[in-house]
Design a protein around this motif. Structure first.
Motif, PDB file in Angstrom:
ATOM      1  N   LEU A 234       0.949  -1.471  -0.035  1.00 17.65           N
ATOM      2  CA  LEU A 234       0.067  -0.075  -0.112  1.00 17.65           C
ATOM      3  C   LEU A 234       0.985   1.089   0.007  1.00 17.65           C
ATOM      4  O   LEU A 234       2.028   1.057   0.298  1.00 17.65           O
ATOM      5  CB  LEU A 234      -0.811   0.096   1.331  1.00 17.65           C
ATOM      6  CG  LEU A 234      -2.239  -0.960   1.113  1.00 17.65           C
ATOM      7  CD1 LEU A 234      -2.978  -0.744   2.372  1.00 17.65           C
ATOM      8  CD2 LEU A 234      -2.989  -0.359  -0.146  1.00 17.65           C
ATOM      9  N   HIS A 235       0.305   2.165  -0.300  1.00 18.91           N
ATOM     10  CA  HIS A 235       0.773   3.594  -0.313  1.00 18.91           C
ATOM     11  C   HIS A 235       1.463   4.368   0.814  1.00 18.91           C
ATOM     12  O   HIS A 235       0.507   3.944   1.859  1.00 18.91           O
ATOM     13  CB  HIS A 235       0.119   4.321  -1.176  1.00 18.91           C
ATOM     14  CG  HIS A 235       0.688   5.639  -1.826  1.00 18.91           C
ATOM     15  ND1 HIS A 235       1.094   6.798  -0.959  1.00 18.91           N
ATOM     16  CD2 HIS A 235       1.060   5.720  -3.223  1.00 18.91           C
ATOM     17  CE1 HIS A 235       1.691   7.527  -2.087  1.00 18.91           C
ATOM     18  NE2 HIS A 235       1.675   6.778  -3.153  1.00 18.91           N
ATOM     19  N   PRO A 236       2.538   4.842   1.174  1.00 20.63           N
ATOM     20  CA  PRO A 236       2.896   5.401   2.578  1.00 20.63           C
ATOM     21  C   PRO A 236       1.681   6.052   3.069  1.00 20.63           C
ATOM     22  O   PRO A 236       1.825   6.288   4.514  1.00 20.63           O
ATOM     23  CB  PRO A 236       3.994   6.287   2.046  1.00 20.63           C
ATOM     24  CG  PRO A 236       4.600   5.589   0.739  1.00 20.63           C
ATOM     25  CD  PRO A 236       3.477   5.267   0.087  1.00 20.63           C
ATOM     26  N   VAL A 237       1.075   6.840   2.017  1.00 23.73           N
ATOM     27  CA  VAL A 237       0.063   7.800   3.111  1.00 23.73           C
ATOM     28  C   VAL A 237      -0.898   7.145   3.820  1.00 23.73           C
ATOM     29  O   VAL A 237      -1.533   7.474   4.659  1.00 23.73           O
ATOM     30  CB  VAL A 237      -0.600   8.774   1.834  1.00 23.73           C
ATOM     31  CG1 VAL A 237      -1.801   7.907   1.012  1.00 23.73           C
ATOM     32  CG2 VAL A 237      -1.345  10.022   2.488  1.00 23.73           C
ATOM     33  N   PHE A 238      -1.411   5.728   3.381  1.00 24.06           N
ATOM     34  CA  PHE A 238      -2.107   5.092   4.039  1.00 24.06           C
ATOM     35  C   PHE A 238      -1.515   4.660   5.372  1.00 24.06           C
ATOM     36  O   PHE A 238      -2.308   4.644   6.349  1.00 24.06           O
ATOM     37  CB  PHE A 238      -2.478   3.758   3.434  1.00 24.06           C
ATOM     38  CG  PHE A 238      -3.460   4.108   2.201  1.00 24.06           C
ATOM     39  CD1 PHE A 238      -4.690   4.528   2.356  1.00 24.06           C
ATOM     40  CD2 PHE A 238      -3.037   4.045   0.839  1.00 24.06           C
ATOM     41  CE1 PHE A 238      -5.419   4.791   1.392  1.00 24.06           C
ATOM     42  CE2 PHE A 238      -3.731   4.039  -0.026  1.00 24.06           C
ATOM     43  CZ  PHE A 238      -4.841   4.505  -0.004  1.00 24.06           C
ATOM     44  N   ALA A 239      -0.073   4.296   5.483  1.00 23.62           N
ATOM     45  CA  ALA A 239       0.487   4.287   6.733  1.00 23.62           C
ATOM     46  C   ALA A 239       0.293   5.516   7.676  1.00 23.62           C
ATOM     47  O   ALA A 239       0.056   5.344   8.794  1.00 23.62           O
ATOM     48  CB  ALA A 239       1.898   3.936   6.723  1.00 23.62           C
ATOM     49  N   VAL A 240       0.430   6.693   7.343  1.00 21.48           N
ATOM     50  CA  VAL A 240       0.262   7.977   7.758  1.00 21.48           C
ATOM     51  C   VAL A 240      -1.251   7.994   8.465  1.00 21.48           C
ATOM     52  O   VAL A 240      -1.320   8.468   9.505  1.00 21.48           O
ATOM     53  CB  VAL A 240       0.482   9.088   7.115  1.00 21.48           C
ATOM     54  CG1 VAL A 240       0.242  10.367   7.896  1.00 21.48           C
ATOM     55  CG2 VAL A 240       2.144   9.172   6.656  1.00 21.48           C
ATOM     56  N   LEU A 241      -2.150   7.683   7.377  1.00 22.27           N
ATOM     57  CA  LEU A 241      -3.618   8.058   7.855  1.00 22.27           C
ATOM     58  C   LEU A 241      -3.918   7.086   9.113  1.00 22.27           C
ATOM     59  O   LEU A 241      -4.551   7.078   9.819  1.00 22.27           O
ATOM     60  CB  LEU A 241      -4.315   7.566   6.456  1.00 22.27           C
ATOM     61  CG  LEU A 241      -4.564   8.804   5.772  1.00 22.27           C
ATOM     62  CD1 LEU A 241      -5.306   8.395   4.531  1.00 22.27           C
ATOM     63  CD2 LEU A 241      -5.020  10.082   6.175  1.00 22.27           C
ATOM     64  N   ALA A 242      -3.442   5.460   8.734  1.00 22.07           N
ATOM     65  CA  ALA A 242      -3.394   4.748   9.836  1.00 22.07           C
ATOM     66  C   ALA A 242      -3.006   5.091  11.126  1.00 22.07           C
ATOM     67  O   ALA A 242      -3.703   5.006  12.266  1.00 22.07           O
ATOM     68  CB  ALA A 242      -3.085   3.338   9.683  1.00 22.07           C
ATOM     69  N   GLY A 243      -1.803   5.715  11.434  1.00 19.79           N
ATOM     70  CA  GLY A 243      -1.380   6.161  12.258  1.00 19.79           C
ATOM     71  C   GLY A 243      -2.127   7.239  12.935  1.00 19.79           C
ATOM     72  O   GLY A 243      -2.290   7.485  14.492  1.00 19.79           O
ATOM     73  N   ALA A 244      -2.554   8.078  12.254  1.00 17.04           N
ATOM     74  CA  ALA A 244      -3.369   9.167  12.525  1.00 17.04           C
ATOM     75  C   ALA A 244      -4.469   8.665  13.170  1.00 17.04           C
ATOM     76  O   ALA A 244      -5.275   9.232  14.450  1.00 17.04           O
ATOM     77  CB  ALA A 244      -3.627  10.219  11.515  1.00 17.04           C
ATOM     78  N   SER A 245      -5.475   7.643  12.689  1.00 17.03           N
ATOM     79  CA  SER A 245      -6.166   7.250  13.291  1.00 17.03           C
ATOM     80  C   SER A 245      -6.195   6.521  14.686  1.00 17.03           C
ATOM     81  O   SER A 245      -7.100   6.504  15.529  1.00 17.03           O
ATOM     82  CB  SER A 245      -7.269   6.006  12.323  1.00 17.03           C
ATOM     83  OG  SER A 245      -7.273   6.564  11.072  1.00 17.03           O
TER      84      SER A 245
END
Lengths: 190, 189
Positions: B157-168
């Motif tokens: 998956l794209h790195p931005v999903f990792a950032v979004l997951a962390g934010a959630s």
């Protein structure tokens, strides 16, 4: 539309639609440069990516410079590079302002304290991608499908360990670790 | 952060651009070495917050990082100086290579030199993540967010999903605890 303007707009568009930079940009580059605009053939594109990875600096930026130069010389290189940077400039500065303004907001702090460990995971994943075909004999994500053919390249692992040891000593500049590892690579990985 | 002249910013970021191979996250390692460890202009925490934001904003992570750090140090002029510094060495080297040196890259000696240097980049990033991980407390939310970041990227998956997951994870699992004054879950780093 002049070729330089076209290059500027193309790279601005690529920059605007890619998150995560570098390797994430590559599929979009391929679509725009090879499939849509026909600036490069598939083989030229593969060479370009290898070159962009091997030279210092951000991959996306190197690609923009290279393609721009091949299409329209120095002016083209400047147009591609500036195109790639324009959306980043506006959005990154806005984001920096946003973070500064909401720095003490509890929700923002909660979000960031979740993002920090996630970014650590992201960076750890970058290790795997860099080590993929040089320390391991197949990409790590194919570990289960590659089966018996999956192995460790021992000279590669040795170079990895030597670099870690140089980092642990804390006295050797990163550029030297790159040069030493490169020289070892030339000796051991040929 | 101390006041830094735009010329200094330009020079520091050209050095960073010159020693970075392969984009955003390897640049982050060099940047951390120069700005956090060597010069102490930023704390680990400030550094990682900027890196998270640079990942979440569209565009090349390395360029975003340069713009953001430059802006923090010296406003708009600083942002432009840092970005110009980052790109100048790579643009010059790449133009030179595109013009003269492309054939040499096919020589096996050069290819294996670059392969070795690539391993050093992996090792540098591994070392940087280890030193950062030492600063984070071990509680399950952190481990969970870190595992999510690593796992999402490994499955492609794209790195931005990792950032979004962390934010959630941060918003849903850490928010309530952070508002309690006696609980220092947010006092990492």
């Amino acid at each position: 539309m002049s070729i330089s303007l076209q290059l500027y707009l193309l790279f601005a568009k690529i920059s605007l639609f890619t998150f995560g930079g570098g390797y994430a940009m590559i599929p979009l580059f391929q679509n725009e440069l090879v499939t849509v605009n026909g600036f490069l053939t598939d083989a030229e594109f593969a060479n370009m990516v290898a070159l962009a990875q091997m030279t210092p600096g951000p991959v996306g930026l190197n690609a923009a410079t290279y393609v721009g130069f091949n299409q329209a010389g120095i002016i083209g290189a400047a147009a591609g590079t500036l195109g790639l940077m324009t959306p980043s400039f506006i959005l990154a500065v806005l984001a920096a302002i946003f973070v500064k303004v909401f720095k003490d907001n509890p929700t923002m702090q909660a979000v960031l304290s979740g993002v920090r460990p996630a970014v650590l995971g992201l960076i750890a994943a970058a290790v795997i991608f860099f080590a993929d075909t040089s320390v391991f004999s197949a990409p790590l994500r194919n570990m289960w499908t590659a089966g018996a053919s999956f192995g460790i390249c021992w000279p590669g692992l040795l170079i990895f360990a030597i670099t870690i040891a140089m980092e642990l000593s804390g006295k050797i500049h990163m550029l030297w670790t790159l040069l030493v590892a490169g020289a070892l690579g030339a000796l051991l990985l040929a | 952060m101390r006041a830094i002249s735009c010329t200094r910013l330009f020079l520091i970021f050209s050095k960073i651009g010159l020693t970075t191979f392969g984009g955003g996250f390897s640049m982050a390692t060099v940047l951390r070495h120069e700005l956090v460890l060597k010069r102490a202009w930023l704390t680990e925490r400030e550094f990682f917050d900027t890196l998270s934001t640079a990942t979440a904003v569209p565009g090349a992570v390395a360029i975003n990082l340069a713009f953001m750090q430059g802006w923090k140090a010296r406003g708009y002029r600083g942002a432009l100086a840092a970005a110009a510094g980052t790109m100048l060495p790579s643009v010059v080297i790449l133009l030179f290579i595109a013009r003269f040196a492309t054939p040499y890259f096919e020589r096996p000696m050069v290819a294996s030199f670059l392969k070795g240097a690539g391993i050093a980049v992996a090792a540098q990033i591994a070392f940087a993540s280890y030193t950062f991980a030492r600063n984070l407390r071990v509680h399950w939310q952190n481990v969970f967010a870190c595992g999510l970041g690593l796992g999402l990227l490994i499955i492609g998956l794209h790195p931005v999903f990792a950032v979004l997951a962390g934010a959630s994870v941060g918003y849903l699992l850490m928010h309530e605890r952070m508002t309690r004054p006696d609980d220092n879950i947010a006092k990492d780093i």
